[in-house]
Structures are given as structure tokens and as C-alpha cells.
Design an enzyme around this catalytic site. Structure first.
Site, PDB file in Angstrom:
ATOM      1  N   ARG A  39     117.656  56.098 108.644  1.00  0.00           N
ATOM      2  CA  ARG A  39     116.760  56.361 108.105  1.00  0.00           C
ATOM      3  C   ARG A  39     115.077  56.540 108.367  1.00  0.00           C
ATOM      4  O   ARG A  39     114.327  56.722 109.160  1.00  0.00           O
ATOM      5  CB  ARG A  39     116.323  54.785 108.517  1.00  0.00           C
ATOM      6  N   THR A  40     114.826  56.891 106.893  1.00  0.00           N
ATOM      7  CA  THR A  40     113.305  57.184 107.106  1.00  0.00           C
ATOM      8  C   THR A  40     112.671  56.420 106.993  1.00  0.00           C
ATOM      9  O   THR A  40     112.764  54.896 105.864  1.00  0.00           O
ATOM     10  CB  THR A  40     113.135  58.179 105.515  1.00  0.00           C
ATOM     11  N   MET A  41     111.607  55.871 108.022  1.00  0.00           N
ATOM     12  CA  MET A  41     111.189  54.252 107.972  1.00  0.00           C
ATOM     13  C   MET A  41     109.368  55.046 106.855  1.00  0.00           C
ATOM     14  O   MET A  41     108.830  54.138 106.377  1.00  0.00           O
ATOM     15  CB  MET A  41     110.917  53.767 109.270  1.00  0.00           C
ATOM     16  N   ASP A  68     117.703  54.515 103.189  1.00  0.00           N
ATOM     17  CA  ASP A  68     117.330  55.739 103.564  1.00  0.00           C
ATOM     18  C   ASP A  68     116.841  56.756 102.502  1.00  0.00           C
ATOM     19  O   ASP A  68     117.521  57.659 102.197  1.00  0.00           O
ATOM     20  CB  ASP A  68     118.708  56.852 104.130  1.00  0.00           C
ATOM     21  N   PRO A  69     115.628  56.240 101.951  1.00  0.00           N
ATOM     22  CA  PRO A  69     115.378  57.352 100.757  1.00  0.00           C
ATOM     23  C   PRO A  69     114.655  58.277 101.600  1.00  0.00           C
ATOM     24  O   PRO A  69     114.100  58.774 102.527  1.00  0.00           O
ATOM     25  CB  PRO A  69     114.116  56.340 100.156  1.00  0.00           C
TER      26      PRO A  69
END
Lengths: 273, 241
Positions: free
Chosen positions: B21-23, B125-126
Site C-alpha cells: 500500500r502506498t502510505m 493503494d493509490p
């Protein structure tokens, strides 16, 4: 603005006595009441003869407009004015207090107030409250040393600038200033630029709106142009009252009084057994 | 040919959404500003890639041509921008293989990117970007943008990142129909100059890209002139000595 001596902690500055209790309440979910913020665009610039201050006139309480036409340019001295952004109560109180202090100082010295004096009073007060007095100010004035323009942040830091903007609309107004400001503007050019910057804040920022107030301060003179521009008038007011469409028919104009179902005995004894 | 997804294995496998995931973004680009003018689209972006508060990369090209008809500019995470370019590459390649003389226009690519961004956001997960899409096809100019949450719209002038606050008021005031090329460049430079003064992650090295029905030209990197000679900067406390 003087308070009773016993309410104020002995040496001034922020009193941390209630912090533990506040933290405990916050943990239990108690929310502070939302204070009225000015959600503002305020600007100032130096032109060839002095200083021009500008402000919008919307005061917000969260998402609601609390005051459509409030005054954000506050008087400090005959030659010094101050625009305030942040919590409305804080800006009012702080500018009132410093205005009184400057008045006393003028009696004491017998001279015209200097802008740096106002600056020092304000920054001293704001710093001692460690940012809890939420007042962001644009201070401008002309004294015998010339025109001055300063910004003061809630924590007490100050800047000296040729042009300044503060408040939620500061970025929109600063975009106008950065692209169009030059030194040595005339009075008309200065007023035009300040109006453009405030309008940019009014139309591009949700926290600012309504009208434009301007204050022009020069060496011997000041002009407070309240509602200099009103770009948001009420556009439509119906000249006649509500008119019903033709389809609405009036069936009966007789008044039928209601028949009482229950006889009401005079009250007073009703509750007594 | 399998399905149209760019990476067939990764998107379908169950462990993908959990661990990847992009945090937060790491290497980011700042604003992109674009506008429609008489003959097409002008788009400007500076060449900085910031690693947190450090200005790590100073030659990042954030505006790229796509096919014959489009320009794409991105702000936000640079690696996600490179991923978007990879997806678009695949898309244009597959399209070219049909060999029917048709090429993807800006509206189609904008639509595709909107779907990609929105679907990624729904999976938590943008792709951490704001993409600006501009182009000319069949005489029609088109300018639109998609953000990392999938918000998309089309307008006469676009600004991302800090440009939302600093460039948009200027564009709203001064943009008009049928700007000439010189006026368009002057207006873009005005916006980029304000961003340079007031955005901490801006660098003074920018490229302006131009797309018309003739094609794409991306200028060489150059700098803007700045002015720091105000008397209040030189002597902030006259009379206080």
C-alpha cells in the site's frame, strides 16, 4: 481592558493550572466550544506616500457566516492601524489593549506613537501567551521615521515587509501581490492593487467574502474607506410580495371556531389533591 | 491475449492488496500549471524532485508526451508517475497493434487514467499523483486533470498542488479565450514565478511544453528572473537604530 488583580496570575504569561483538567476532559470526549474565527483575507502594502491596509468583511463560525459585514481593520493610534485574522475575540481584545497602552505611552512621552512601539507591545503580549492568543495581525502605520508594515504571528514572531498578506485567503492575495507589486506605487495604483488582492481572496477562498475595507495612512492623514467595494450585493429583491400562481384557488374565507371537546376547569387547584 | 490489465499476476493475487500500500509519498514533484490557448495547450512544471524536505533531484522531467495527441504532467510521487507512464505505454502499444490508423486522443486517455486512479484508490493503494492531461485532436483542444482519489474534471486552465492556491486566482483573473502563444507563456511564467517565491519545494528550473495540431514541443530547461531589491528587505528597520 484592565482586569481585577486577583483573577490574573501574579507575573503574567500563560497559566498552566487548568491543563491537566482539560486533558482529562478531552480524553472523556468533551469538546471545546468552537470559537468564532475570522477566516480572512487581510493585506497591507507600502506605497510612495505611506501604507495601505485592506481586509474582507466575513466572520465565520465553522461553516456558517456569523457576520456578513464585520470590521477587521482596528484602530491603534491616529497614525497606526492593524488588520486582524484568527479568532475574532483575540484580535479585538489584543488591539484594544495595545491601543490603550499606546495612548498612555503618548501621554507619558508627549510624542506621536511609533509603529515599532505598537509592534513591540503586540509581540510581547502574544509571545507570553505562547500562541494560545490566536491573533495573526498585519500592522501598518506612518510615523516620523517613515512608513512601516509588519506582520505578527500568533506565537509572537514578526516580519517587516514591503507587502504582506495573512489569513486563510493569504495565498490567493499573495499571488496577486507577487505578480503585480512594485515599489513607488501611487495612491490610486495602491488602492487598486489592494482591492484586487482582497477580491482574489473573497472569490477564491471560502473563508473570506462580502465586502472590501481599505485604510490609507499617510504622514499627515488617514482615510478609513469602510466598504470601499461591495462586489457581492444582493442581486435580486422582488419588488412585490409573494404572488400565488393562478392555479391556487381560494375556496372559503369563513372562519369556523373550534368546538371544545373537554371543559377546562380553571387551573390552580388541579395539581392539589 | 489475456485481459487488458497491465500486470496480470499482481492485481489478482490475494497478498497484493494486503502488503503493498502506498502510505505516504517519498520523492515528490510540486505543482503543474496548464492552460488552453488559441492553438492548443501550454503546460509548465519545474524540474525538482524533493525527498521529504531535501531537494534531491533537480532534473526530473514531469511533463511527457503521449502518442501524437497528448501531454501528461504530474505532481506527487515520481515513482507512481513512472508507473502511470508504463501503463500508458502499454495502452498505446496495444492500440497501435490494431493498426487501424486511429490513435488515442486526450479525452480517451483522460478517461482511462480516471478509471485507473479511482480503482487504485478503492483498493487503498493509490497512485499518489495529480495528473494533468492536455491535447489536441481533430481540431479540438482538451485539458483535464485527475487526482489520486479519482476526482477528474475538464477546464480551461488547470493547476495542481500549491498551484491550486497560488496560480488558480491569477488564472481565473487573467485567462481569456484565444490567448496568443506569447501571452500564454507570459501568463504561465507569471504563475510559475509566484510559485517559485512562495512554494518551498519549487526550484528555479522549469520546462514549458506546447502541444498544437502540429505536434508536441517541450522547451529546454530554463530559469525565471526574480527580484529581491525591495527597500524593506535591504533595510527592515529604518529609524530603529
Amino acid at each position: 481592558m484592565s482586569k481585577v488583580a486577583m483573577d490574573v496570575p501574579a507575573k503574567g504569561g500563560f497559566s498552566f493550572d487548568l491543563c491537566k483538567r482539560n486533558a482529562m476532559l478531552a480524553k472523556d470526549g468533551v469538546q471545546l466550544p468552537p470559537f468564532r474565527k475570522t477566516g480572512t483575507t487581510i493585506v497591507g502594502l507600502i506605497f510612495q506616500d505611506g501604507v495601505i491596509l485592506g481586509a474582507d468583511t466575513r466572520a465565520t463560525e465553522g461553516p456558517i457566516v456569523a457576520d456578513k459585514n464585520c470590521e477587521k481593520i482596528h484602530y491603534l493610534a491616529p497614525n497606526i492601524y492593524c488588520c486582524g485574522a484568527g479568532t475574532a475575540a483575540d484580535t479585538e481584545a489584543v488591539t484594544d489593549m495595545v491601543s490603550s497602552q499606546l495612548n498612555l505611552h503618548r501621554y507619558h512621552t508627549g510624542r506621536q506613537s511609533r509603529v515599532v512601539t505598537a509592534l513591540t507591545y503586540l509581540k510581547k503580549h502574544l509571545f507570553s501567551y505562547q500562541g494560545h492568543v490566536s491573533a495573526a495581525l498585519v500592522l501598518g502605520g506612518v510615523d516620523f521615521t517613515g512608513p512601516h508594515l509588519h506582520t505578527i504571528y500568533p506565537h509572537g514572531s514578526t516580519d517587516t515587509l514591503p507587502f504582506a498578506t495573512m489569513g486563510s485567503g493569504s495565498l490567493a492575495a499573495m499571488a496577486i501581490f507577487e505578480s503585480k507589486y512594485k515599489e513607488g506605487l501611487t495612491r490610486e495604483e495602491g488602492i487598486q492593487l489592494v482591492t484586487e488582492a482582497i477580491c482574489s481572496g473573497i472569490f477564491n477562498d471560502l473563508g473570506s467574502g462580502s465586502n472590501v475595507d481599505i485604510c490609507v495612512i499617510t504622514k499627515d492623514n488617514k482615510e478609513y474607506l469602510r466598504n470601499h467595494l461591495q462586489p457581492n450585493p444582493r442581486t435580486y429583491v422582488s419588488p412585490k410580495q409573494y404572488s400565488f400562481t393562478k392555479k391556487t384557488e381560494v375556496l372559503l374565507t369563513k372562519i369556523t371556531p373550534l368546538k371544545e371537546k373537554v371543559e377546562v376547569i380553571q387551573a390552580g387547584d388541579a395539581m392539589e389533591e | 491475449m489475456e485481459s487488458n490489465s497491465a500486470k496480470p499476476g499482481l492485481l489478482c493475487s490475494p497478498e497484493a492488496s494486503q502488503s503493498q500500500r502506498t502510505m505516504y509519498p517519498y520523492v515528490t514533484g510540486t505543482s503543474v500549471v496548464a492552460l488552453k490557448y488559441k492553438d492548443g495547450i501550454l503546460m509548465a512544471a519545474d524540474m525538482g524532485g524533493s525527498y521529504g524536505s531535501s531537494l534531491r533531484y533537480k532534473s526530473v522531467e514531469r511533463v511527457k508526451p503521449i502518442g501524437k495527441h497528448c501531454l501528461i504532467g504530474a505532481s506527487g510521487e515520481i515513482s507512481d508517475f513512472q508507473e502511470v507512464l508504463y501503463y500508458l505505454d502499454e495502452l498505446t502499444l496495444n492500440d497501435n497493434m490494431c493498426d487501424d490508423g486511429n490513435s488515442l486522443g486526450p479525452k480517451e486517455i483522460h478517461s482511462y487514467l480516471t478509471r485507473v486512479m479511482y480503482n487504485r484508490r478503492n483498493k487503498f493503494d493509490p497512485l499518489w499523483n495529480s495528473l494533468v492531461l492536455g491535447g489536441v485532436k481533430n481540431g479540438q483542444t482538451y485539458l483535464g486533470m485527475v487526482t489520486m482519489i479519482g476526482v477528474n474534471f475538464e477546464d480551461n486552465h488547470i493547476a495542481t498542488g500549491f498551484g491550486n492556491h497560488l496560480a488558480r486566482p491569477i488564472l481565473r483573473d487573467e485567462w481569456r479565450e484565444d490567448l496568443s502563444f506569447e501571452d500564454g507563456v507570459k501568463l504561465l511564467e507569471k504563475c510559475m514565478r509566484v510559485l517559485l517565491y512562495r512554494d518551498r519545494s519549487a526550484v528555479n528550473k522549469l520546462q514549458i511544453a506546447n502541444i498544437t495540431k502540429e505536434g508536441v514541443t517541450i522547451s529546454k530547461p530554463y530559469s525565471l528572473r526574480t527580484f529581491w531589491g525591495f527597500s524593506a528587505f535591504i533595510n527592515p528597520t529604518p529609524g530603529a537604530q
